[in-house]
Design an enzyme around this catalytic site. Structure first.
Site, PDB file in Angstrom:
ATOM      1  N   ASP A 118     -10.354  -1.612  -6.413  1.00 38.27           N
ATOM      2  CA  ASP A 118     -11.999  -1.468  -6.135  1.00 38.27           C
ATOM      3  C   ASP A 118     -12.681  -0.549  -6.765  1.00 38.27           C
ATOM      4  O   ASP A 118     -12.160   0.619  -6.778  1.00 38.27           O
ATOM      5  CB  ASP A 118     -11.914  -1.145  -4.525  1.00 38.27           C
ATOM      6  CG  ASP A 118     -11.654  -2.337  -3.506  1.00 38.27           C
ATOM      7  OD1 ASP A 118     -11.991  -3.131  -3.849  1.00 38.27           O
ATOM      8  OD2 ASP A 118     -11.067  -2.017  -2.401  1.00 38.27           O
ATOM      9  N   ASP A 167     -11.610   4.967 -10.715  1.00 38.45           N
ATOM     10  CA  ASP A 167     -13.165   5.181 -10.441  1.00 38.45           C
ATOM     11  C   ASP A 167     -13.635   6.156  -9.373  1.00 38.45           C
ATOM     12  O   ASP A 167     -14.586   6.575  -9.338  1.00 38.45           O
ATOM     13  CB  ASP A 167     -13.997   3.832  -9.924  1.00 38.45           C
ATOM     14  CG  ASP A 167     -13.777   3.635  -8.390  1.00 38.45           C
ATOM     15  OD1 ASP A 167     -14.590   3.301  -7.726  1.00 38.45           O
ATOM     16  OD2 ASP A 167     -12.410   3.269  -8.150  1.00 38.45           O
ATOM     17  N   THR A 180      -3.518   0.680  -5.229  1.00 39.28           N
ATOM     18  CA  THR A 180      -4.817   0.520  -4.502  1.00 39.28           C
ATOM     19  C   THR A 180      -4.659   1.313  -3.110  1.00 39.28           C
ATOM     20  O   THR A 180      -3.408   1.157  -2.421  1.00 39.28           O
ATOM     21  CB  THR A 180      -5.172  -0.753  -4.206  1.00 39.28           C
ATOM     22  OG1 THR A 180      -6.357  -0.720  -3.268  1.00 39.28           O
ATOM     23  CG2 THR A 180      -3.856  -1.623  -3.685  1.00 39.28           C
ATOM     24  N   SER A 181      -5.610   1.849  -2.351  1.00 40.85           N
ATOM     25  CA  SER A 181      -5.658   2.215  -1.202  1.00 40.85           C
ATOM     26  C   SER A 181      -6.280   1.044  -0.383  1.00 40.85           C
ATOM     27  O   SER A 181      -6.067   1.316   1.087  1.00 40.85           O
ATOM     28  CB  SER A 181      -6.921   3.425  -1.027  1.00 40.85           C
ATOM     29  OG  SER A 181      -6.736   4.474  -1.999  1.00 40.85           O
ATOM     30  N   ASP A 220      -6.337   1.236 -10.608  1.00 39.46           N
ATOM     31  CA  ASP A 220      -7.040   1.158  -9.117  1.00 39.46           C
ATOM     32  C   ASP A 220      -7.665  -0.284  -9.268  1.00 39.46           C
ATOM     33  O   ASP A 220      -7.744  -0.986 -10.401  1.00 39.46           O
ATOM     34  CB  ASP A 220      -8.075   2.250  -8.954  1.00 39.46           C
ATOM     35  CG  ASP A 220      -8.779   1.918  -7.798  1.00 39.46           C
ATOM     36  OD1 ASP A 220      -8.038   1.738  -6.624  1.00 39.46           O
ATOM     37  OD2 ASP A 220      -9.901   2.278  -7.574  1.00 39.46           O
ATOM     38  N   LYS A 269      -3.549   8.327  -1.778  1.00 44.95           N
ATOM     39  CA  LYS A 269      -4.369   8.977  -2.701  1.00 44.95           C
ATOM     40  C   LYS A 269      -5.099  10.183  -1.861  1.00 44.95           C
ATOM     41  O   LYS A 269      -5.813   9.711  -0.825  1.00 44.95           O
ATOM     42  CB  LYS A 269      -5.290   8.137  -3.542  1.00 44.95           C
ATOM     43  CG  LYS A 269      -4.601   7.043  -4.405  1.00 44.95           C
ATOM     44  CD  LYS A 269      -5.498   6.337  -5.042  1.00 44.95           C
ATOM     45  CE  LYS A 269      -5.034   5.143  -5.533  1.00 44.95           C
ATOM     46  NZ  LYS A 269      -5.915   3.889  -6.170  1.00 44.95           N
TER      47      LYS A 269
END
Length: 211
Positions: free
Chosen positions: A9, A156, A99-100, A7, A131
């Protein structure tokens, strides 16, 4: 392991302050409770969070405005501990990012933090479902040409950990943005990537954790 899927962030980049500021500004302009938004937004695509708070005809413009706010707030985006050294030692075909966030924003945050952009970067617009759906991680593994079951997912946030699990990967949680007890979907939880040792061998990657 054949590859590590990170991931961004909260895993490679500390953007927590910027995320909080932009969501609070976005909420204030709409009279939405920022506490409620911040409770559910971490690790998810902006469009999926926005959909919980706005009617469908307002969502596209609202997501675009949020990204403008985020792109203007990069000053205190920094690399998390040990990430720069770890990534510098990984062959380019042995890691990816999932990543989102959008391609534009994530590339900007990686640059602001002084981190490399991977050859394989799967972002919000590259998947149909974000996700905790595993689509992003399955996509990244496919692009690298590896079996997701031979990958380590590093996350995270609970939504990302669930996505990694659903992809069939081994999952490592970093307690950088959430307390360790919120990361129960991970196989192993560490404070941050400084606790990880990665050895590159001819057979693949050997990953261990301190203690």
């Amino acid at each position: 392991m054949d590859a590590i899927l990170f991931d961004i962030d909260g895993t490679l980049v500390d953007s927590t302050a910027a995320v909080g500021r932009t969501w609070r500004a976005w909420c204030a302009a709409r009279g939405i409770d920022a506490v409620e938004v911040l409770r559910v937004c971490h690790g998810r695509r902006s469009e999926d969070t926005v959909a919980e708070f706005l009617p469908s005809d307002q969502r596209a413009a609202a997501v675009a405005e949020l990204e403008r706010l985020e792109m203007a707030d990069l000053d205190d985006v920094i690399a998390l501990p040990a990430t720069r050294d770890l990534l510098s030692r990984l062959p380019s075909d042995r890691w990816a990012a999932v990543t989102s966030g959008s391609q534009l924003l994530m590339r900007a945050r990686l640059a602001a933090a002084g981190l490399p952009v991977p050859d394989v970067l799967v972002a919000a617009e590259d998947v149909r479902l974000g996700k905790p759906d595993p689509q992003g991680y399955l996509n990244a593994a496919r692009q690298l040409g590896v079996n997701p079951r031979r990958c380590l997912v590093v996350e995270d946030a609970p939504a990302g950990l669930e996505a990694g699990r659903a992809a069939g990967a081994h999952v490592l949680g970093v307690a950088t943005s959430h307390p360790a007890h919120d990361l129960s979907a991970a196989h192993v939880v560490v404070p941050d990537l400084a606790a990880c040792i990665v050895e590159v061998t001819v057979e693949g990657l050997v990953i261990s954790t301190a203690g």
